[in-house]
Write an enzyme that holds these catalytic residues in place. Sequence first.
Site, PDB file in Angstrom:
ATOM      1  N   GLY A 143      -1.163   9.997  38.910  1.00 48.08           N
ATOM      2  CA  GLY A 143      -0.071  11.118  39.085  1.00 48.08           C
ATOM      3  C   GLY A 143      -0.578  11.827  40.330  1.00 48.08           C
ATOM      4  N   SER A 145      -1.909  14.758  42.936  1.00 54.25           N
ATOM      5  CA  SER A 145      -2.997  15.814  42.856  1.00 54.25           C
ATOM      6  C   SER A 145      -2.260  17.246  42.238  1.00 54.25           C
ATOM      7  CB  SER A 145      -3.724  16.108  44.158  1.00 54.25           C
ATOM      8  OG  SER A 145      -4.582  16.905  44.081  1.00 54.25           O
ATOM      9  N   VAL A 147      -1.004  17.675  39.255  1.00 59.25           N
ATOM     10  CA  VAL A 147       0.206  17.883  38.347  1.00 59.25           C
ATOM     11  C   VAL A 147      -0.268  17.854  36.947  1.00 59.25           C
ATOM     12  CG1 VAL A 147      -0.438  14.986  37.755  1.00 59.25           C
ATOM     13  CG2 VAL A 147       2.088  16.038  37.671  1.00 59.25           C
ATOM     14  N   GLY A 148      -1.685  17.922  36.698  1.00 59.88           N
ATOM     15  CA  GLY A 148      -2.356  18.176  35.529  1.00 59.88           C
ATOM     16  C   GLY A 148      -3.039  17.058  34.644  1.00 59.88           C
ATOM     17  N   LYS A 149      -3.225  16.109  35.511  1.00 62.13           N
ATOM     18  CA  LYS A 149      -4.006  14.798  34.762  1.00 62.13           C
ATOM     19  C   LYS A 149      -5.290  15.147  34.045  1.00 62.13           C
ATOM     20  CE  LYS A 149      -4.336  12.620  38.515  1.00 62.13           C
ATOM     21  NZ  LYS A 149      -3.748  13.713  39.501  1.00 62.13           N
ATOM     22  N   GLY A 150      -6.081  15.862  34.823  1.00 65.69           N
ATOM     23  CA  GLY A 150      -7.310  16.623  34.148  1.00 65.69           C
ATOM     24  C   GLY A 150      -7.259  17.316  33.112  1.00 65.69           C
ATOM     25  N   ARG A 176     -16.763  20.624  43.510  1.00 66.25           N
ATOM     26  CA  ARG A 176     -16.259  21.975  43.560  1.00 66.25           C
ATOM     27  C   ARG A 176     -17.402  22.698  42.804  1.00 66.25           C
ATOM     28  NH1 ARG A 176     -10.798  19.325  41.549  1.00 66.25           N
ATOM     29  NH2 ARG A 176      -9.946  18.825  43.730  1.00 66.25           N
ATOM     30  N   ARG A 269      -4.574  26.679  41.600  1.00 63.68           N
ATOM     31  CA  ARG A 269      -5.848  26.115  41.144  1.00 63.68           C
ATOM     32  C   ARG A 269      -6.946  26.679  42.042  1.00 63.68           C
ATOM     33  NH1 ARG A 269      -6.796  19.743  40.505  1.00 63.68           N
ATOM     34  NH2 ARG A 269      -6.930  20.047  42.915  1.00 63.68           N
ATOM     35  N   ARG A 280      -2.623  17.020  50.452  1.00 64.79           N
ATOM     36  CA  ARG A 280      -2.287  16.640  49.073  1.00 64.79           C
ATOM     37  C   ARG A 280      -0.882  16.586  48.955  1.00 64.79           C
ATOM     38  NH1 ARG A 280      -7.253  16.793  44.962  1.00 64.79           N
ATOM     39  NH2 ARG A 280      -8.799  16.517  46.487  1.00 64.79           N
ATOM     40  N   ASN A 303       5.205  16.319  33.224  1.00 71.03           N
ATOM     41  CA  ASN A 303       4.245  17.497  32.565  1.00 71.03           C
ATOM     42  C   ASN A 303       4.810  18.806  33.065  1.00 71.03           C
ATOM     43  OD1 ASN A 303       2.265  19.019  31.554  1.00 71.03           O
ATOM     44  ND2 ASN A 303       0.901  18.595  33.240  1.00 71.03           N
ATOM     45  N   ASP A 304       5.846  19.275  32.145  1.00 69.99           N
ATOM     46  CA  ASP A 304       6.525  20.369  32.193  1.00 69.99           C
ATOM     47  C   ASP A 304       6.053  21.614  31.209  1.00 69.99           C
ATOM     48  OD1 ASP A 304       8.301  22.501  32.792  1.00 69.99           O
ATOM     49  OD2 ASP A 304      10.121  21.357  32.036  1.00 69.99           O
TER      50      ASP A 304
HETATM   51  N1  LIG Z   1       2.092  21.758  32.183  1.00 68.28           N
HETATM   52  C1  LIG Z   1       1.365  22.649  33.055  1.00 68.28           C
HETATM   53  N2  LIG Z   1       2.145  23.765  33.254  1.00 68.28           N
HETATM   54  C2  LIG Z   1       1.682  24.646  34.222  1.00 68.28           C
HETATM   55  N3  LIG Z   1       0.334  24.726  34.806  1.00 68.28           N
HETATM   56  C3  LIG Z   1      -0.463  23.485  34.632  1.00 68.28           C
HETATM   57  C4  LIG Z   1       0.190  22.299  33.721  1.00 68.28           C
HETATM   58  N4  LIG Z   1      -0.624  21.253  33.347  1.00 68.28           N
HETATM   59  C5  LIG Z   1      -1.785  21.489  34.222  1.00 68.28           C
HETATM   60  N5  LIG Z   1      -1.660  22.839  34.775  1.00 68.28           N
HETATM   61  C6  LIG Z   1      -2.364  23.625  35.827  1.00 68.28           C
HETATM   62  O1  LIG Z   1      -2.283  22.791  36.938  1.00 68.28           O
HETATM   63  C7  LIG Z   1      -3.467  22.779  37.779  1.00 68.28           C
HETATM   64  C8  LIG Z   1      -3.916  21.382  38.168  1.00 68.28           C
HETATM   65  O2  LIG Z   1      -4.161  20.803  36.963  1.00 68.28           O
HETATM   66  P1  LIG Z   1      -5.171  19.519  37.199  1.00 68.28           P
HETATM   67  O3  LIG Z   1      -6.429  20.191  37.750  1.00 68.28           O
HETATM   68  O4  LIG Z   1      -5.362  19.021  35.563  1.00 68.28           O
HETATM   69  O5  LIG Z   1      -4.532  18.320  37.766  1.00 68.28           O
HETATM   70  P2  LIG Z   1      -4.900  17.157  38.504  1.00 68.28           P
HETATM   71  O6  LIG Z   1      -3.437  16.221  38.167  1.00 68.28           O
HETATM   72  O7  LIG Z   1      -6.210  16.665  37.734  1.00 68.28           O
HETATM   73  O8  LIG Z   1      -5.173  17.261  39.827  1.00 68.28           O
HETATM   74  P3  LIG Z   1      -6.200  16.292  40.739  1.00 68.28           P
HETATM   75  O9  LIG Z   1      -5.666  14.890  40.915  1.00 68.28           O
HETATM   76  O10 LIG Z   1      -6.407  16.980  41.946  1.00 68.28           O
HETATM   77  O11 LIG Z   1      -7.716  16.237  40.112  1.00 68.28           O
HETATM   78  C9  LIG Z   1      -4.725  23.631  36.796  1.00 68.28           C
HETATM   79  O12 LIG Z   1      -4.566  24.740  37.424  1.00 68.28           O
HETATM   80  C10 LIG Z   1      -3.939  23.434  35.441  1.00 68.28           C
HETATM   81  O13 LIG Z   1      -4.526  24.496  34.586  1.00 68.28           O
HETATM   82  N1  LIG Z   2      -8.414   5.191  43.201  1.00 70.49           N
HETATM   83  C1  LIG Z   2      -9.162   6.254  42.464  1.00 70.49           C
HETATM   84  N2  LIG Z   2      -8.894   7.652  42.680  1.00 70.49           N
HETATM   85  C2  LIG Z   2      -9.302   8.429  41.978  1.00 70.49           C
HETATM   86  C3  LIG Z   2     -10.544   8.293  41.609  1.00 70.49           C
HETATM   87  N3  LIG Z   2     -11.298   9.381  40.924  1.00 70.49           N
HETATM   88  C4  LIG Z   2     -10.480  10.288  41.132  1.00 70.49           C
HETATM   89  N4  LIG Z   2      -9.383   9.775  41.688  1.00 70.49           N
HETATM   90  C5  LIG Z   2      -8.033  10.486  42.175  1.00 70.49           C
HETATM   91  O1  LIG Z   2      -8.368  11.235  43.373  1.00 70.49           O
HETATM   92  C6  LIG Z   2      -7.302  12.172  43.569  1.00 70.49           C
HETATM   93  C7  LIG Z   2      -8.273  13.694  43.792  1.00 70.49           C
HETATM   94  O2  LIG Z   2      -8.922  13.862  42.777  1.00 70.49           O
HETATM   95  P1  LIG Z   2      -9.820  15.382  43.133  1.00 70.49           P
HETATM   96  O3  LIG Z   2     -10.756  15.251  41.952  1.00 70.49           O
HETATM   97  O4  LIG Z   2     -10.371  15.426  44.265  1.00 70.49           O
HETATM   98  O5  LIG Z   2      -8.550  16.533  42.983  1.00 70.49           O
HETATM   99  C8  LIG Z   2      -7.009  12.417  42.099  1.00 70.49           C
HETATM  100  O6  LIG Z   2      -5.558  11.798  42.311  1.00 70.49           O
HETATM  101  C9  LIG Z   2      -7.601  11.544  41.133  1.00 70.49           C
HETATM  102  O7  LIG Z   2      -6.580  10.871  40.424  1.00 70.49           O
HETATM  103  C10 LIG Z   2     -11.212   6.799  41.462  1.00 70.49           C
HETATM  104  O8  LIG Z   2     -12.172   6.371  40.950  1.00 70.49           O
HETATM  105  N5  LIG Z   2     -10.337   5.811  42.152  1.00 70.49           N
END
Ligand SMILES: Nc1ncnc2c1ncn2[C@@H]1O[C@H](COP(=O)(O)OP(=O)(O)OP(=O)(O)O)[C@@H](O)[C@H]1O
Ligand SMILES: Nc1nc2c(ncn2[C@@H]2O[C@H](COP(=O)(O)O)[C@@H](O)[C@H]2O)c(=O)[nH]1
Length: 402
Positions: A143, A145, A147-150, A176, A269, A280, A303-304
């Site tokens: 999804g 960057s 969106v809240g995957k992590g 970071r 963030r 992004r 992810n609402d």
């Molecule tokens: N449902 C939600 N509502 C509001 N804020 C959220 C929600 N889910 C996640 N967040 C916040 O949004 C920000 C981004 O979330 P997160 O870092 O998990 O995204 P990500 O998809 O992993 O991003 P990336 O791909 O850059 O690593 C964080 O500050 C998190 O706390």
């Molecule tokens: N194709 C791949 N994408 C990856 C991998 N690890 C993370 N990611 C994606 O990168 C972006 C940015 O991540 P960030 O940590 O810099 O915010 C995010 O969409 C991740 O899902 C990987 O091994 N392969």
Amino acid sequence: MGEEAPEYLLDGLDKFSPLRCDLESQGYQTATTVGDKIYVIGGSDDGTKLSMNVKVFDKLTGIWSIPTVLGTKPVPSKGHSAVLFNNDRILILTRDSPLDDCTWFLEVSTPFVKEKDKILGTEVVAWSKGVRGDGPMPIVISGPSGVGKGTLISKLMKEFPSTFGFSVSHTTRAPREKEVDGVHYHFTERSKMEKEIMDGKFLESALVHGNLYGTSIEAVEAVTDAGKRCILDIDVQGARSVRSSSLEAIFIFICPPSFEDLEKRLRDRGTETEEQVQKRLRNAKAELDQGKSPGLFDHILVNDVLETCYKNLKKILGLDETADALYQQSMKNHKIPLCYSISKTDQKFLIHGGSNELGAATPTSFMLDASLLKGGAPGRTRGLKIYAIDPLTDSLNWIEQL
Ligand SMILES: Nc1ncnc2c1ncn2[C@@H]1O[C@H](COP(=O)(O)OP(=O)(O)OP(=O)(O)O)[C@@H](O)[C@H]1O
Ligand SMILES: Nc1nc2c(ncn2[C@@H]2O[C@H](COP(=O)(O)O)[C@@H](O)[C@H]2O)c(=O)[nH]1
């Protein structure tokens, strides 16, 4: 037995043939040709219920025989269909049966059957029930960057620490604050990573927002070796590569409720410069489009409200308290209809039920994907996927994977 196999069994079913009438009067229902043999299935044990006995006609010798049947046969049903699956087994679908009990295989010349043939010195066939899925598959979460995957993955790992393991990716981006090398990422030099990619050490890699990211084979193996279910957090390009690799996984795409929400989350963030945020967000537009690519993702979650999305994620992964009950319920509620036709493409079977009233809630058509079968007699044939088909749309819009 000794009677000649009539032509109708070989060249289609002649409705008026006496032998067909005879077989039908005994409750035999299907005749499937496999090589030089015809397997006739059905029969009646007590003169009332239709059973699942097997008779074999050898076209070369012209002799009927009753084979030695290994394994547990399906319980008597209101009927069945038989389709040649490949040259060593026949797929049997029992009619009017719940989905968790409708798919069976009659193995006629698998390695297991051939071995038993030799040992027993008789014609052997073996039943093996088809079961859905085959143990926990890795989970690919993708999804845009921010969106809240992590966040979702962290919640999963915290609640189920012994179940899930995170595949630690390599990246050439700078760490970071609070990110730990070897935990969040393996932070690496670009030239080193490029060499390792060339050396075949990566399952997938991609240039994402200007940096190189990749999943090493070792990262996935480390999680699997620890006996855990692997979670990959990768971008859409990576998801596409994994889809076309040998790794079988569940692919989940996470969407934001709106683009504005995504932008706010990314900015709030506070981990990226304005320039990086802009980059992004630009990439997010394409990723959101690609997330809808047919056949790429198995599930799309919005992810609402975080807790709701997390609950839905757990449901997909069969982790919430009600998921199992819901699954059991859906398997019981959905039944292979009494009347249907089957069409086969490769190892996918489209089961068309009778006509359905527009708006009927229960689908009457199903798609059985048997392309990734594992195991078999003795025991279960695993790896089946069953999809109910939305009767209101075209047949490729699955309403749920059961
Ligand atoms: N449902 C939600 N509502 C509001 N804020 C959220 C929600 N889910 C996640 N967040 C916040 O949004 C920000 C981004 O979330 P997160 O870092 O998990 O995204 P990500 O998809 O992993 O991003 P990336 O791909 O850059 O690593 C964080 O500050 C998190 O706390
Ligand atoms: N194709 C791949 N994408 C990856 C991998 N690890 C993370 N990611 C994606 O990168 C972006 C940015 O991540 P960030 O940590 O810099 O915010 C995010 O969409 C991740 O899902 C990987 O091994 N392969």
